[in-house]
Design an enzyme around this catalytic site. Structure first.
Site, PDB file in Angstrom:
ATOM      1  N   ARG A  76       0.937  -1.343   0.064  1.00  0.00           N
ATOM      2  CA  ARG A  76       0.095   0.136  -0.200  1.00  0.00           C
ATOM      3  C   ARG A  76       0.774   1.381   0.158  1.00  0.00           C
ATOM      4  NH1 ARG A  76      -5.370   0.110   3.750  1.00  0.00           N
ATOM      5  NH2 ARG A  76      -6.750  -1.524   2.337  1.00  0.00           N
ATOM      6  N   VAL A  77       1.996   1.195   0.466  1.00  0.00           N
ATOM      7  CA  VAL A  77       2.987   2.348   0.723  1.00  0.00           C
ATOM      8  C   VAL A  77       4.181   2.031   0.136  1.00  0.00           C
ATOM      9  CG1 VAL A  77       4.138   4.101   2.286  1.00  0.00           C
ATOM     10  CG2 VAL A  77       1.793   3.289   2.752  1.00  0.00           C
ATOM     11  N   THR A  79       5.413   4.302  -3.130  1.00  0.00           N
ATOM     12  CA  THR A  79       5.896   5.427  -3.912  1.00  0.00           C
ATOM     13  C   THR A  79       5.447   6.778  -3.466  1.00  0.00           C
ATOM     14  OG1 THR A  79       3.777   5.085  -5.217  1.00  0.00           O
ATOM     15  CG2 THR A  79       5.511   4.204  -6.212  1.00  0.00           C
ATOM     16  N   LYS A 149       0.333  17.008 -14.107  1.00  0.00           N
ATOM     17  CA  LYS A 149       0.665  18.399 -13.604  1.00  0.00           C
ATOM     18  C   LYS A 149       1.937  19.257 -14.157  1.00  0.00           C
ATOM     19  CE  LYS A 149       0.550  21.705 -10.040  1.00  0.00           C
ATOM     20  NZ  LYS A 149       0.059  22.130  -8.499  1.00  0.00           N
ATOM     21  N   TYR A 228     -19.261   9.713 -37.264  1.00  0.00           N
ATOM     22  CA  TYR A 228     -19.871  11.112 -36.733  1.00  0.00           C
ATOM     23  C   TYR A 228     -21.054  10.527 -35.892  1.00  0.00           C
ATOM     24  CZ  TYR A 228     -22.863   9.308 -40.570  1.00  0.00           C
ATOM     25  OH  TYR A 228     -23.930   8.650 -41.564  1.00  0.00           O
ATOM     26  N   HIS A 290     -35.315   3.967 -34.913  1.00  0.00           N
ATOM     27  CA  HIS A 290     -35.207   5.309 -34.299  1.00  0.00           C
ATOM     28  C   HIS A 290     -35.819   5.212 -32.637  1.00  0.00           C
ATOM     29  CE1 HIS A 290     -34.189   7.000 -38.047  1.00  0.00           C
ATOM     30  NE2 HIS A 290     -35.379   6.818 -38.490  1.00  0.00           N
ATOM     31  N   PHE A 487     -51.630   8.245 -17.651  1.00  0.00           N
ATOM     32  CA  PHE A 487     -53.110   8.234 -17.444  1.00  0.00           C
ATOM     33  C   PHE A 487     -53.455   9.115 -18.891  1.00  0.00           C
ATOM     34  CE2 PHE A 487     -52.206  11.820 -14.537  1.00  0.00           C
ATOM     35  CZ  PHE A 487     -52.276  12.869 -15.206  1.00  0.00           C
TER      36      PHE A 487
END
Length: 538
Positions: A76-77, A79, A149, A228, A290, A487
């Site tokens: 889990r740890v 990097t 980033k 398209y 359609h 209805f």
């Protein structure tokens, strides 16, 4: 207040000297890493990825050598460390950043290659709660976002399909990657983590039964770039969400040209409709044009069901979609092959049926391996200007015991069968929807009109046209039943159906004028039942 930019221009090219590779999906990894190593790139890796590279004879440094800290807590740890994130986030041309990297012995990472724990696959496979949680990746998304980033200096890859493109870029640029390429990969990386987080958030909403979470994200993976959209001037793509639901998104295409945007939309409508009928109910066939059913039927065989469905509106069925709720057999395939059909979709297909349809080169044949459960909860979404409308999938259904007889005449047993059949089909017809049915087959469908009276009249007119095309003396609406998705606000819509030949009516009820509608039914000897559930479909 927003964080200010240091306004340092991004270099046009960045040489790749050091790469960190940490992937769950190891498809093509060793070949790709070998190509990097052959170009003098230093390789750093983690856990299973490092072992795979070493086993392939490649020189690779373990990330623990970079961080000075072992992988802990079952991986889990590993990097989440400044030695990794500093190498990803450091702005190389910023004097302060460069000095801090030297001070703390942080080497830059020019290329990050990461793909994530298979959360979507585990979720789709119905993994239990602890297993699903354990497959939420933490370090991977953190590194991806950091590298993306800082794409001014770092390239991030999240998809093995991009390996060849990156090697091609290195070859074309003397071992460097261009800013345009880094930007493109950064954009893809953020889209990937967004889709990943959306899958996690939606799973939590389902698991905790939160109908309207405070934040809603919907993400998917591009499965197909369309030529398209609905029209040639519109661009379009088909994205799959990973939902474990048999249908057009998961089907195997046996033959035919690529599905279009409209094909996919209509095929989904057809298959979701036919799935309302379990195989135990009989052979079911739905023909869609359609996004609206133009014919639907139950029969003892699929060939019979197809003929009955086609008889409802043979003109509209031309160029339509055919969906079945069981294996497509040779007899049904021969019938279908007589009419131009865009798509046939079924849970399975016999070898003989596939061979028969193979003669129709442009016909798309899809095999799903199963039927979607129409009662399974899910979400449906629609964009509006500045927003997203999200609702629960219409998983509602009406059973015989739910029906309330409101007229003096109660429907006969055969009429009840047809009434529940017609109401089931009406659920899948655009509102305002009117469906005439007889002998477990539609004989007239009116869809998408602004007035329910118009829908009733259009359905009757189409039934007349079908009778003429079939050489019948009178429309099949004579003596039929009729279903309305909502209805009747006035008696006129119901009376238009009576005029067309309907002898029994199924509708949700709930109008202020229900008493007037019931009185008009009694005056005409009509049986009517209320369901208490409507099925608007816009």
């Amino acid at each position: 207040m927003a964080v200010a930019s240091k306004s340092i221009p991004a270099p046009e090219r960045v040489n790749v000297r050091r790469a960190l590779l940490s992937v769950f999906d190891k498809t093509g990894l060793t070949d790709f890493a070998g190509a990097l190593a052959g170009r003098g790139v230093e390789l750093v890796s983690t856990g299973g990825s490092a072992r795979a590279l070493a086993a392939a004879g490649l020189s690779v440094a373990d990330v623990s050598d970079v961080t000075g800290f072992p992988e802990i807590m079952d991986g889990r740890v590993k990097t989440l460390h400044p030695g990794v994130h500093g190498g990803l986030l450091g702005i190389r041309d910023d004097e302060t950043h460069a000095e801090q990297m030297r001070e703390h012995a942080i080497a830059g990472i020019d290329l990050l290659v990461v793909n994530l724990y298979p959360f979507e696959e585990v979720r789709a496979a119905g993994g239990d709660y602890p297993t699903t949680v354990e497959n939420i990746d933490i370090g991977g998304p953190a590194m991806i976002r950091a590298a993306a980033k800082n794409h001014a200096y770092v390239t991030v890859l999240v998809d093995p399909s991009d390996y060849d493109a990156l090697i091609g870029e290195l070859d074309a640029n003397d071992g460097a990657l261009t800013y345009a390429f880094r930007q493109k990969m950064a954009a893809k990386a953020y889209a990937r983590t967004a889709a990943y987080d959306a899958a996690i958030a939606n799973w939590f909403a389902e698991a905790l039964d939160v109908a309207e979470p405070a934040y809603r994200a919907i993400g998917g993976r591009l499965a197909q770039t369309m030529r398209y959209g609905e029209n040639p001037h519109q661009t379009a793509g088909f994205y799959v969400t990973g939902e474990n639901r048999p249908g057009v998104a998961t089907a195997r295409q046996i033959q035919g040209k690529q599905l279009s945007y409209n094909n996919i939309n209509d095929t989904d409508a057809a298959f979701e409709c036919v799935a309302e009928f379990a195989p135990s109910a009989g052979a079911a066939c739905v023909i869609v044009k359609h996004a609206n059913p133009c014919g639907a039927a139950l029969g003892d065989t699929f060939a019979e069901a197809y003929r009955k469905a086609l008889a409802c509106d043979p003109v509209s069925a031309f160029g339509g979609i055919v969906a079945l709720n069981g294996e497509l057999d040779a007899d049904a395939a021969r019938e279908i092959a007589e009419v131009f059909t865009e798509v046939v979709i079924a849970p399975s297909v016999s070898d003989e049926a596939a061979e028969i349809l193979a003669a129709k080169k442009n016909l798309r044949l899809l095999v799903t391996g199963g039927l979607p459960d129409p009662r399974t909860p899910g979400i449906a979404a629609k964009t509006v200007a500045g927003g997203l409308l999200v609702q629960a999938r219409d998983a509602g259904a009406v059973e015989r015991d739910d029906l309330k007889v409101v007229t003096r005449r109660a429907p006969e047993a055969g009429e009840i069968d047809d009434l529940t059949f017609a109401f089931t089909i009406a659920k899948h017809v655009k509102s305002n929807a009117i469906v005439y049915a007889r002998d477990r087959a539609t004989v007239g469908i009116g869809a998408g009109q602004m007035s329910r009276v118009d829908s009733a009249r259009i359905a009757a007119r189409k039934a007349g046209d079908a009778a003429e095309a079939l050489g019948l003396d009178e429309p099949l609406t004579k003596g039929c039943v009729v279903a309305s998705d909502a209805f009747f606000p006035f008696a006129d819509g119901m009376l238009a159906a009576v005029e067309a030949g309907a002898r029994a009516v199924i509708q949700p009820g709930g109008s202020k004028r229900d008493d007037e509608v019931i009185a008009a039914a009694d005056e005409n000897g009509i049986a009517m039942v209320f369901t208490g559930m409507r099925h608007f479909r816009h």
